[in-house]
Design a protein around this motif. Structure first.
Motif, PDB file in Angstrom:
ATOM      1  N   THR A 121       0.803  -1.220   0.000  1.00 21.81           N
ATOM      2  CA  THR A 121       0.000   0.000   0.000  1.00 21.81           C
ATOM      3  C   THR A 121       0.840   1.276   0.000  1.00 21.81           C
ATOM      4  N   THR A 122       2.167   1.147  -0.084  1.00 14.31           N
ATOM      5  CA  THR A 122       3.019   2.329  -0.262  1.00 14.31           C
ATOM      6  C   THR A 122       3.172   2.670  -1.734  1.00 14.31           C
ATOM      7  N   HIS A 123       2.600   1.852  -2.609  1.00 10.96           N
ATOM      8  CA  HIS A 123       2.754   2.051  -4.053  1.00 10.96           C
ATOM      9  C   HIS A 123       1.445   2.508  -4.683  1.00 10.96           C
ATOM     10  N   ILE A 124       1.540   3.573  -5.459  1.00 13.42           N
ATOM     11  CA  ILE A 124       0.366   4.091  -6.176  1.00 13.42           C
ATOM     12  C   ILE A 124      -0.194   3.030  -7.126  1.00 13.42           C
ATOM     13  N   ALA A 125       0.669   2.150  -7.625  1.00 14.42           N
ATOM     14  CA  ALA A 125       0.203   1.091  -8.518  1.00 14.42           C
ATOM     15  C   ALA A 125      -0.843   0.215  -7.834  1.00 14.42           C
ATOM     16  N   VAL A 126      -0.746   0.075  -6.517  1.00 11.44           N
ATOM     17  CA  VAL A 126      -1.712  -0.728  -5.760  1.00 11.44           C
ATOM     18  C   VAL A 126      -2.889   0.137  -5.313  1.00 11.44           C
ATOM     19  N   THR A 127      -2.595   1.227  -4.628  1.00 12.73           N
ATOM     20  CA  THR A 127      -3.682   2.081  -4.114  1.00 12.73           C
ATOM     21  C   THR A 127      -4.457   2.735  -5.253  1.00 12.73           C
ATOM     22  N   GLY A 128      -3.765   3.022  -6.378  1.00 11.19           N
ATOM     23  CA  GLY A 128      -4.439   3.613  -7.528  1.00 11.19           C
ATOM     24  C   GLY A 128      -5.459   2.666  -8.131  1.00 11.19           C
ATOM     25  N   VAL A 129      -5.112   1.385  -8.206  1.00  5.82           N
ATOM     26  CA  VAL A 129      -6.057   0.391  -8.731  1.00  5.82           C
ATOM     27  C   VAL A 129      -7.265   0.278  -7.805  1.00  5.82           C
ATOM     28  N   LEU A 130      -7.015   0.235  -6.496  1.00  6.47           N
ATOM     29  CA  LEU A 130      -8.131   0.164  -5.540  1.00  6.47           C
ATOM     30  C   LEU A 130      -9.044   1.377  -5.672  1.00  6.47           C
ATOM     31  N   ALA A 131      -8.432   2.570  -5.801  1.00  7.42           N
ATOM     32  CA  ALA A 131      -9.219   3.803  -5.920  1.00  7.42           C
ATOM     33  C   ALA A 131      -9.988   3.854  -7.240  1.00  7.42           C
ATOM     34  N   MET A 132      -9.365   3.404  -8.325  1.00  9.22           N
ATOM     35  CA  MET A 132     -10.037   3.418  -9.633  1.00  9.22           C
ATOM     36  C   MET A 132     -11.198   2.424  -9.669  1.00  9.22           C
ATOM     37  N   LEU A 133     -11.042   1.295  -9.009  1.00  7.88           N
ATOM     38  CA  LEU A 133     -12.142   0.329  -8.940  1.00  7.88           C
ATOM     39  C   LEU A 133     -13.345   0.942  -8.225  1.00  7.88           C
ATOM     40  N   VAL A 134     -13.064   1.672  -7.139  1.00 11.59           N
ATOM     41  CA  VAL A 134     -14.144   2.353  -6.422  1.00 11.59           C
ATOM     42  C   VAL A 134     -14.773   3.428  -7.306  1.00 11.59           C
ATOM     43  N   PHE A 135     -13.931   4.233  -7.937  1.00 13.33           N
ATOM     44  CA  PHE A 135     -14.413   5.343  -8.771  1.00 13.33           C
ATOM     45  C   PHE A 135     -15.279   4.843  -9.927  1.00 13.33           C
ATOM     46  N   VAL A 136     -14.777   3.880 -10.667  1.00 13.57           N
ATOM     47  CA  VAL A 136     -15.534   3.341 -11.807  1.00 13.57           C
ATOM     48  C   VAL A 136     -16.801   2.646 -11.318  1.00 13.57           C
ATOM     49  N   GLY A 137     -16.672   1.898 -10.226  1.00 15.42           N
ATOM     50  CA  GLY A 137     -17.824   1.170  -9.696  1.00 15.42           C
ATOM     51  C   GLY A 137     -18.957   2.093  -9.284  1.00 15.42           C
ATOM     52  N   VAL A 138     -18.651   3.145  -8.512  1.00 11.22           N
ATOM     53  CA  VAL A 138     -19.725   4.036  -8.048  1.00 11.22           C
ATOM     54  C   VAL A 138     -20.276   4.889  -9.194  1.00 11.22           C
TER      55      VAL A 138
END
Length: 251
Positions: A121-138
């Protein structure tokens, strides 16, 4: 004398950011999308830890719960109440996904505090994917549930009419910035704490300041335990807020 000084300086050299390097788990080749890396390993360990707690730890469903069952039930109840309070009863349909998000982030953060570990979770590659999944999903959910009415999220009816177009543009920009702030907040806070601990650890090699350094490391570890939970909580609560906007877009 010059050689000794150089050797002394090199022994005190430390690189706080080296701990965030993604490296192959086997060999020293380049990292490709299919390469098994240290990040892969620690994400897998986080998933296994979640399964151990929430599946195997609670399968007995004892009336007098074990420690593992108590922790699992507390986590379940904590996230369930968060989703219900923020997103409403309708938001509980999406509780399993939000519970999965919270569990993964909190376990990845906690395991990252184990010495010689790696924190995904120190990498944007991981947190960015989690955030994009939330963004696209909602966003998809908002249009599916409300159709064009989802656009009311950007039209603030309580504001004076001349200001509404300006506020709509601001709201639209802030909406598309959500995944950026969502991901950077998590990665930045976790990374900062780990980097500070590494800096203090580097100073521990100096005899004069080593007692202070050890105390600082201990204090930082305690703080990082709190940060590990708080950042998972913040990421999850923002997800619930975004879900509420998708379900009820009217201001």
């Amino acid at each position: 004398m010059a050689t000794e000084a150089t050797g002394s300086e090199s022994s005190l050299t430390f690189h706080p950011m080296d701990q965030f390097m993604v490296t192959p788990l086997f060999g020293d080749g380049a990292v490709h999308w299919y390469t098994i890396t240290n990040a892969t390993l620690w994400m897998a360990l986080a998933v296994l830890a979640i399964i151990a707690l929430l599946v195997f730890g609670t399968r007995g469903r004892a009336i007098v719960p074990s420690k593992a069952q108590s922790v699992g039930e507390l986590m379940y109840g904590f996230v369930y109440k968060m989703v219900e309070d923020i997103s409403g009863k309708e938001g509980l349909k999406y509780f399993p996904y939000i519970m999965t998000l919270f569990s993964f982030i909190v376990f990845a953060n906690m395991l990252g505090l184990v010495p010689m570990s790696f924190t995904p979770t120190t990498h944007i590659a991981v947190t960015g994917v989690l955030a994009m999944l939330v963004f696209v999903g909602v966003t998809v959910l908002g249009f599916v549930k409300n159709g064009a009415g989802f656009l009311h999220l950007f039209w603030i009816t309580s504001a004076p009419l001349p200001l509404r177009p300006v506020l709509a543009v601001i709201e639209l920009i802030s909406y598309f910035v959500r995944p950026v702030s969502h991901s950077i907040r998590l990665a930045g806070n976790v990374m900062a704490g780990h980097a500070v601990i590494k800096v203090f650890a580097g100073f521990a090699a100096i005899a004069l300041v080593s007692p202070v350094s050890v105390l600082a490391i201990t204090a930082m570890y305690g703080l990082e335990l709190l940060v590990a939970f708080v950042q998972a909580y913040v990421f999850t609560i923002l997800t619930c807020v975004y879900l509420k906007d998708a379900l009820h877009p009217h201001h």
